[in-house]
Motif scaffolding. Sequence first.
Motif, PDB file in Angstrom:
ATOM      1  N   UNK A 527       0.878  -1.176   0.000  1.00  0.00           N
ATOM      2  CA  UNK A 527       0.000   0.000   0.000  1.00  0.00           C
ATOM      3  C   UNK A 527       0.904   1.211   0.000  1.00  0.00           C
ATOM      4  N   UNK A 528       0.761   2.083  -0.975  1.00  0.00           N
ATOM      5  CA  UNK A 528       1.658   3.238  -0.992  1.00  0.00           C
ATOM      6  C   UNK A 528       0.875   4.539  -1.088  1.00  0.00           C
ATOM      7  N   UNK A 529       1.434   5.543  -0.475  1.00  0.00           N
ATOM      8  CA  UNK A 529       0.780   6.863  -0.495  1.00  0.00           C
ATOM      9  C   UNK A 529       1.858   7.915  -0.694  1.00  0.00           C
ATOM     10  N   UNK A 533      -0.752  12.035  -2.719  1.00  0.00           N
ATOM     11  CA  UNK A 533      -1.913  11.203  -2.386  1.00  0.00           C
ATOM     12  C   UNK A 533      -2.342  11.439  -0.947  1.00  0.00           C
ATOM     13  N   UNK A 534      -1.372  11.662  -0.066  1.00  0.00           N
ATOM     14  CA  UNK A 534      -1.740  11.889   1.330  1.00  0.00           C
ATOM     15  C   UNK A 534      -2.525  13.184   1.488  1.00  0.00           C
ATOM     16  N   UNK A 535      -2.189  14.141   0.636  1.00  0.00           N
ATOM     17  CA  UNK A 535      -2.933  15.396   0.666  1.00  0.00           C
ATOM     18  C   UNK A 535      -4.417  15.159   0.386  1.00  0.00           C
ATOM     19  N   UNK A 536      -4.683  14.202  -0.477  1.00  0.00           N
ATOM     20  CA  UNK A 536      -6.078  13.911  -0.840  1.00  0.00           C
ATOM     21  C   UNK A 536      -6.617  12.711  -0.061  1.00  0.00           C
ATOM     22  N   UNK A 537      -5.905  12.274   0.935  1.00  0.00           N
ATOM     23  CA  UNK A 537      -6.203  11.011   1.635  1.00  0.00           C
ATOM     24  C   UNK A 537      -6.566   9.894   0.654  1.00  0.00           C
ATOM     25  N   UNK A 538      -5.596   9.583  -0.180  1.00  0.00           N
ATOM     26  CA  UNK A 538      -5.765   8.495  -1.130  1.00  0.00           C
ATOM     27  C   UNK A 538      -4.587   7.537  -0.980  1.00  0.00           C
ATOM     28  N   UNK A 539      -4.778   6.333  -1.463  1.00  0.00           N
ATOM     29  CA  UNK A 539      -3.697   5.361  -1.406  1.00  0.00           C
ATOM     30  C   UNK A 539      -3.807   4.432  -2.618  1.00  0.00           C
ATOM     31  N   UNK A 540      -2.697   3.845  -3.005  1.00  0.00           N
ATOM     32  CA  UNK A 540      -2.714   2.862  -4.082  1.00  0.00           C
ATOM     33  C   UNK A 540      -2.262   1.521  -3.532  1.00  0.00           C
ATOM     34  N   UNK A 665       0.299   6.045  10.580  1.00  0.00           N
ATOM     35  CA  UNK A 665       0.752   7.047   9.626  1.00  0.00           C
ATOM     36  C   UNK A 665      -0.281   8.102   9.258  1.00  0.00           C
ATOM     37  N   UNK A 666      -1.491   7.876   9.682  1.00  0.00           N
ATOM     38  CA  UNK A 666      -2.506   8.834   9.259  1.00  0.00           C
ATOM     39  C   UNK A 666      -2.234  10.246   9.764  1.00  0.00           C
TER      40      UNK A 666
ATOM     41  N   UNK B  89       4.687   6.994   1.488  1.00  0.00           N
ATOM     42  CA  UNK B  89       4.547   6.073   2.600  1.00  0.00           C
ATOM     43  C   UNK B  89       4.200   4.705   2.035  1.00  0.00           C
ATOM     44  N   UNK B  90       4.973   3.695   2.376  1.00  0.00           N
ATOM     45  CA  UNK B  90       4.696   2.373   1.828  1.00  0.00           C
ATOM     46  C   UNK B  90       4.473   1.362   2.936  1.00  0.00           C
TER      47      UNK B  90
END
Lengths: 669, 159
Positions: A527-529, A533-540, A665-666, B89-90
């Motif tokens: 799971x990476x952010x 992406x963290x600015x938009x609270x998104x993750x891949x 990490x949130x 962040x991974x």
Amino acid sequence: MRRLHPRSAAVDAAQGGLQLGSLGLFGGFFLANEASVLPFSVALLLAPLGFLLGAGYQVGYYYRFSYELSEEELLVTSGVVGRQRREIPLERVQNVDVSRPALKRALGLAVVRFETAGGSSTEATLDAVDPDEADRLQRQAGPEARRRREGSAGDTTDEASDATGDGATAPSGSGGSAVGDAPAANGVGDANPGARVDDTEVVYEISNHELRVLSAVSFRPGAFAIPFVGIPLGGEDLVVRALQFVGIDLRAGLRELARLDPTTLALGAVALVAAYLLAVWLVSVVLTYLQYYGFRLERTGDELRYERGLVGRYSGTIPLGKVQTVRLGENVLMRQLGYAALAVETAGYAAGSGGDGGSETTVPLGVRGDVFELARDVLAASDDTGRYEASEELRGPDASDRFADSDASDGFADADADELTAAETTPVADPAFQQPAERARSRYVRRYLIGLGLVCVGLFGASRLTGLPTAAAGLPALVAPLTPLAARLKWRHRGYHETEWSLVTREGFWRRRTRIVPVFRLQTVLVSRTIFQRRWTLASVTADTASSAGGGAVVYDVGPEQAEKLRVSLLDRLDNALSERRRAARKRARRAAAGGERVGPSRAPAASDEEPGGHAETARGDEHREPQHDGSDAATSGEGRANDETEFQWVDGVDPDGTPTNGHHDDEG
Amino acid sequence: MQLQTLHPRVRLVWIASTLVSAGFLAGFGVAGDAFGIRLPVGPSPLALFGGLAALVGLMGVVFAVLRYRVWGYEVRDDSLYLVRGVLTRRVSSVPFVRVQHVDTRRGPVERAVGLASVVVYTAGSRGADITVPGLTPDRATELRERLRELAADSDYDAV
């Protein structure tokens, strides 16, 4: 032991001789004339000396290179100075490719490559052998070896004893029966392609029409460079003339260009771009036509084999049991016309060494429904526990498309009808695929705008340095109104779909790729952010497999909770799938053991060695350039089996990653 | 098992590695100055590269501190769980079934500060080698042995 083809040795010797000879020639001239280190007469000798050396090395290589394909393994001995002996167990072979590029084909030669999962390059290359011999190798290393292994398991000659790898005794026992059921194995009537394997069926054959469509619609990024390659060969003149024709004299230089009136300039630019694109397209058409001419896909037992090419002929095998990922590709034109392409990824190829960057095209272009059908067959065959159900996972990509009803012949056309209307009325809604979070769209818009802004700034800088009108820097801004559309398309074509058996991901508008990853093939889940992406609270979420095409299947831009849920559930299902496979393997082993044959002590589940994916040691071969020695393999697996009978520590159903891990990490997002 | 943090001294290892690149940059500046090279515009090479070196060094320190704060790993029931990455962040999970082999590694800097790393290899195409840095040698050996056992237990389908 066999040798390579003598003709190939002669060609290589000539080539090697010429290479070193010319080096000697030029080096000699340099040393005698420029550097005047050597007397001229000695320097003259360097050329023939170089030739002899180069040719001699190649001749030596030929005489020192030998190979032998036995029932269990391929043995290659090579090396003129340092000797190398490499044994490749056939069950570890992922793909066997035969290529006959134009020159080799004219000389009646073929290059055979054996790919395994380990290592950073092709495991063994036979360059070159007779085409019939290449055929024999491909067949014997692939379906026939596999059938023999299966055969010996089937008639209770005990797979397990085979897999213990304790050398000569067990294999010779099973080998005897194998010769019985596969008489062609010993290569009697090789010349006749029709007669050799009884159950070969042609799965797909490109029609003339399809080939033409394919050539017209496929788009090769590589073709972009090719018009430039033509320039040094007199193409330059052509470009200059063409520009003159529309009123631009390139020779007058850039200054002159700036002084032209804007309309001429714009027209010239448009004409130039159009001509360039046309050239790219034509090159692309020709290359595609040559590449896929006479494409044909056959299935022999559990192996696919393709053949293609007009000038050079290429063929390769794909064992269905080793499929890591199946990838469907549809570019925008193919989607409109109702076609799709299918590629199968295995762990076999070193990146870029073969196929289409690590995967093999199994169908370059076919009616979408048929292609999906084949994809399903491939997936079903890739899982030997038979758990794959023709679930709805493939319905998704179909349903969202306008032309889905054009292939009414396939089974699920009816089911699509409702979904189709739904998809039309609310074009965003895609019943099977879950798109990225809504806010990702805004993120894409922003991203495109920032990109455009950067281009503007770059152009502005360029206009300062050259004489270009400053107004040109503003041109990219004209595209800005299109960004919401582009973002929407990107968003819409990204998505994922989870089934019990697999993860399906999809991405790309221009070239949409749908990857289907069987869960039991997962290697790691990531799971990476990024900071954005963290600015938009998104993750891949990346589901990585051992596929050498690389990249893994990516689920883009979902919410962090959803990403975490997906990670946990993927691991969970991997766990379940593996337990199931393990049970199946154990059952097989037990059945085999009940057949009365001896089983290696304390190694009951050794049958797992026999599994398609059962690489204990070899898959990461960089560290072991020759990882396939029976001994080392057995050693690793043996180590693992020391406490065979203890139950596996993690039991089905136990939540492997129960603890929620977000908090960590949130707060930093 | 809670999320394990790395040994604090791992920051020194990371800082040392950026200091090497910063040192190279500074070296360029000094060399440029020694040979009297001047750029057509802008500051002298010493100032330019010295500034760059200072920036890289500073970034290195900041990143080392942040990276240390983020890094965490955990040996779970069936997978190795890792959290890392400053900019991206991974969070990765490596199921033990997929572990090909495990190494411990000690680079020169690591040895100097008395630390070691464990490298976990999988057959995957992306992030196939996963390094857990900043472990005391004992802990590294222990982790390696533990992973090896767990991987061996579940040795079935590596690919």
